[in-house]
Design a protein around this motif. Structure first.
Motif, PDB file in Angstrom:
ATOM      1  N   ALA A 196      63.311  75.984  81.794  1.00 12.66           N
ATOM      2  CA  ALA A 196      64.049  76.732  80.772  1.00 12.66           C
ATOM      3  C   ALA A 196      65.187  75.869  80.223  1.00 12.66           C
ATOM      4  N   GLY A 197      65.332  75.902  78.892  1.00 13.16           N
ATOM      5  CA  GLY A 197      66.394  75.138  78.250  1.00 13.16           C
ATOM      6  C   GLY A 197      66.003  73.726  77.875  1.00 13.16           C
ATOM      7  N   ARG A 198      64.885  73.227  78.450  1.00 11.20           N
ATOM      8  CA  ARG A 198      64.423  71.870  78.110  1.00 11.20           C
ATOM      9  C   ARG A 198      63.119  71.877  77.329  1.00 11.20           C
ATOM     10  N   PHE A 199      62.191  72.734  77.762  1.00 15.70           N
ATOM     11  CA  PHE A 199      60.890  72.822  77.104  1.00 15.70           C
ATOM     12  C   PHE A 199      60.488  74.280  76.970  1.00 15.70           C
ATOM     13  N   LYS A 200      59.635  74.549  75.984  1.00 10.47           N
ATOM     14  CA  LYS A 200      59.074  75.889  75.798  1.00 10.47           C
ATOM     15  C   LYS A 200      57.558  75.719  75.733  1.00 10.47           C
ATOM     16  N   GLY A 201      56.848  76.492  76.533  1.00 11.64           N
ATOM     17  CA  GLY A 201      55.397  76.403  76.554  1.00 11.64           C
ATOM     18  C   GLY A 201      54.758  77.561  75.818  1.00 11.64           C
ATOM     19  N   TYR A 202      53.647  77.286  75.144  1.00 14.77           N
ATOM     20  CA  TYR A 202      52.911  78.306  74.406  1.00 14.77           C
ATOM     21  C   TYR A 202      51.430  78.162  74.721  1.00 14.77           C
ATOM     22  N   THR A 203      50.725  79.291  74.816  1.00 17.53           N
ATOM     23  CA  THR A 203      49.276  79.286  74.996  1.00 17.53           C
ATOM     24  C   THR A 203      48.671  80.202  73.945  1.00 17.53           C
ATOM     25  N   SER A 204      47.686  79.689  73.212  1.00 19.28           N
ATOM     26  CA  SER A 204      46.928  80.558  72.302  1.00 19.28           C
ATOM     27  C   SER A 204      45.444  80.326  72.558  1.00 19.28           C
ATOM     28  N   ILE A 205      44.666  81.384  72.426  1.00 17.51           N
ATOM     29  CA  ILE A 205      43.221  81.318  72.644  1.00 17.51           C
ATOM     30  C   ILE A 205      42.562  81.404  71.276  1.00 17.51           C
ATOM     31  N   ILE A 206      41.755  80.398  70.948  1.00 20.12           N
ATOM     32  CA  ILE A 206      41.095  80.395  69.639  1.00 20.12           C
ATOM     33  C   ILE A 206      39.579  80.344  69.812  1.00 20.12           C
ATOM     34  N   GLU A 207      38.887  80.892  68.832  1.00 17.69           N
ATOM     35  CA  GLU A 207      37.423  80.809  68.822  1.00 17.69           C
ATOM     36  C   GLU A 207      37.036  79.549  68.071  1.00 17.69           C
ATOM     37  N   LEU A 208      36.196  78.741  68.702  1.00 18.32           N
ATOM     38  CA  LEU A 208      35.772  77.474  68.094  1.00 18.32           C
ATOM     39  C   LEU A 208      34.761  77.709  66.981  1.00 18.32           C
ATOM     40  N   SER A 209      34.668  76.720  66.104  1.00 19.55           N
ATOM     41  CA  SER A 209      33.705  76.756  65.010  1.00 19.55           C
ATOM     42  C   SER A 209      32.901  75.452  65.028  1.00 19.55           C
ATOM     43  N   LYS A 210      31.620  75.541  64.653  1.00 22.96           N
ATOM     44  CA  LYS A 210      30.799  74.331  64.536  1.00 22.96           C
ATOM     45  C   LYS A 210      31.022  73.656  63.192  1.00 22.96           C
ATOM     46  N   LYS A 211      31.628  74.388  62.253  1.00 24.40           N
ATOM     47  CA  LYS A 211      31.812  73.851  60.902  1.00 24.40           C
ATOM     48  C   LYS A 211      33.212  73.315  60.669  1.00 24.40           C
ATOM     49  N   ARG A 212      34.210  73.961  61.284  1.00 19.34           N
ATOM     50  CA  ARG A 212      35.586  73.526  61.049  1.00 19.34           C
ATOM     51  C   ARG A 212      36.194  73.070  62.361  1.00 19.34           C
ATOM     52  N   ALA A 213      36.555  71.784  62.436  1.00 22.06           N
ATOM     53  CA  ALA A 213      37.092  71.213  63.665  1.00 22.06           C
ATOM     54  C   ALA A 213      38.502  71.738  63.933  1.00 22.06           C
ATOM     55  N   LYS A 214      38.853  71.821  65.225  1.00 19.88           N
ATOM     56  CA  LYS A 214      40.210  72.181  65.630  1.00 19.88           C
ATOM     57  C   LYS A 214      40.928  70.890  66.027  1.00 19.88           C
ATOM     58  N   PRO A 215      41.918  70.443  65.213  1.00 19.45           N
ATOM     59  CA  PRO A 215      42.657  69.237  65.575  1.00 19.45           C
ATOM     60  C   PRO A 215      43.699  69.544  66.661  1.00 19.45           C
ATOM     61  N   LEU A 216      43.935  68.564  67.512  1.00 25.19           N
ATOM     62  CA  LEU A 216      44.936  68.713  68.576  1.00 25.19           C
ATOM     63  C   LEU A 216      46.001  67.634  68.389  1.00 25.19           C
ATOM     64  N   PHE A 217      47.241  68.065  68.206  1.00 29.58           N
ATOM     65  CA  PHE A 217      48.327  67.141  67.890  1.00 29.58           C
ATOM     66  C   PHE A 217      49.174  66.824  69.121  1.00 29.58           C
ATOM     67  N   GLU A 218      50.059  65.861  68.977  1.00 26.87           N
ATOM     68  CA  GLU A 218      50.969  65.428  70.042  1.00 26.87           C
ATOM     69  C   GLU A 218      51.666  66.641  70.675  1.00 26.87           C
ATOM     70  N   GLY A 219      51.757  66.635  72.004  1.00 27.73           N
ATOM     71  CA  GLY A 219      52.427  67.733  72.703  1.00 27.73           C
ATOM     72  C   GLY A 219      51.536  68.922  72.966  1.00 27.73           C
ATOM     73  N   SER A 220      50.229  68.776  72.684  1.00 25.54           N
ATOM     74  CA  SER A 220      49.318  69.904  72.927  1.00 25.54           C
ATOM     75  C   SER A 220      48.101  69.461  73.729  1.00 25.54           C
ATOM     76  N   PHE A 221      47.456  70.440  74.324  1.00 27.29           N
ATOM     77  CA  PHE A 221      46.218  70.240  75.088  1.00 27.29           C
ATOM     78  C   PHE A 221      45.228  71.294  74.631  1.00 27.29           C
ATOM     79  N   GLY A 222      43.955  70.908  74.537  1.00 20.36           N
ATOM     80  CA  GLY A 222      42.891  71.868  74.278  1.00 20.36           C
ATOM     81  C   GLY A 222      42.025  71.966  75.515  1.00 20.36           C
ATOM     82  N   ILE A 223      41.856  73.167  76.061  1.00 21.89           N
ATOM     83  CA  ILE A 223      41.095  73.364  77.300  1.00 21.89           C
ATOM     84  C   ILE A 223      39.916  74.277  76.992  1.00 21.89           C
ATOM     85  N   LEU A 224      38.701  73.758  77.196  1.00 27.00           N
ATOM     86  CA  LEU A 224      37.499  74.544  76.904  1.00 27.00           C
ATOM     87  C   LEU A 224      37.329  75.626  77.967  1.00 27.00           C
TER      88      LEU A 224
END
Length: 196
Positions: free
Chosen positions: A114-142
């Protein structure tokens, strides 16, 4: 491109014997929970019996059930039913007990100082047509389904269940497929400007 293969992670038993945890990533990487040596950690835990959760004073937790039906969590006396894929945020130092009314569960844990970092989790549905990009500071877990990850025109790499892809702003990995992906982001907390 960095992929953390779930199958290669070493299971660590909980201090109270109620389950096991597999750590996907932490900062600093060589810190441990026992000495409070990290500022954030992303892990997957198997909860096999009811009981108390380990206390992490000064930390904030985001917990998401990713396998199994229901976790009944009592946090500082208030009971919260946690259903699959519904992230729940609570203080790491709170007195927390778990009940398993529908059997064993597996959960995704994001713990931040607390006070140094804030964590967020969101659950998304994947698509075969539109890629989900993952940027710095994030992780994608299947979490479920079939997916591949690639950078640019590179050959796509298949992902197994619970494999994690480390995000990047330079060589941004793109995830394509069918199923569900947990996107965890760890954001540094900006210092509050001093009052004048």
């Amino acid at each position: 491109m960095e992929i953390i293969r779930f199958a290669s992670l070493k299971p660590e038993p909980w201090r109270n014997g109620g389950g096991i945890t597999r750590q996907l990533a932490s900062h600093p990487a060589d810190g441990s929970a026992k000495d409070g040596g990290w500022d954030w950690r992303v892990s997957i835990a198997d909860v096999s019996k009811a009981g108390d959760f380990s206390s992490f004073p000064g930390m904030e937790r985001v917990l998401t059930v990713v396998e199994g039906e229901l976790l009944l969590l009592t946090v500082d006396g208030a009971e919260r039913p946690l259903e699959k894929y519904r992230p729940f945020r609570f203080p790491g130092g709170a007195a927390t007990q778990a009940k398993l009314p529908t059997g064993d569960i597996r959960d995704l844990n994001v713990i931040t100082r607390a006070g140094r970092f804030k964590g967020y989790t969101s659950i998304i549905e994947l698509s075969k047509k539109r890629a989900k990009p993952l940027f710095e500071g994030s992780f994608g877990i299947l979490l479920q389904g079939q997916a591949t990850v690639a950078v640019g025109t590179e050959e796509p790499e298949p992902l197994a269940r619970y494999d994690a892809v480390v995000g990047s702003d330079v060589d941004t990995p793109d995830v394509l497929g069918r199923g569900f992906l947990a996107v965890v982001s760890i954001d540094p907390v900006e210092d509050e400007p001093a009052a004048e």
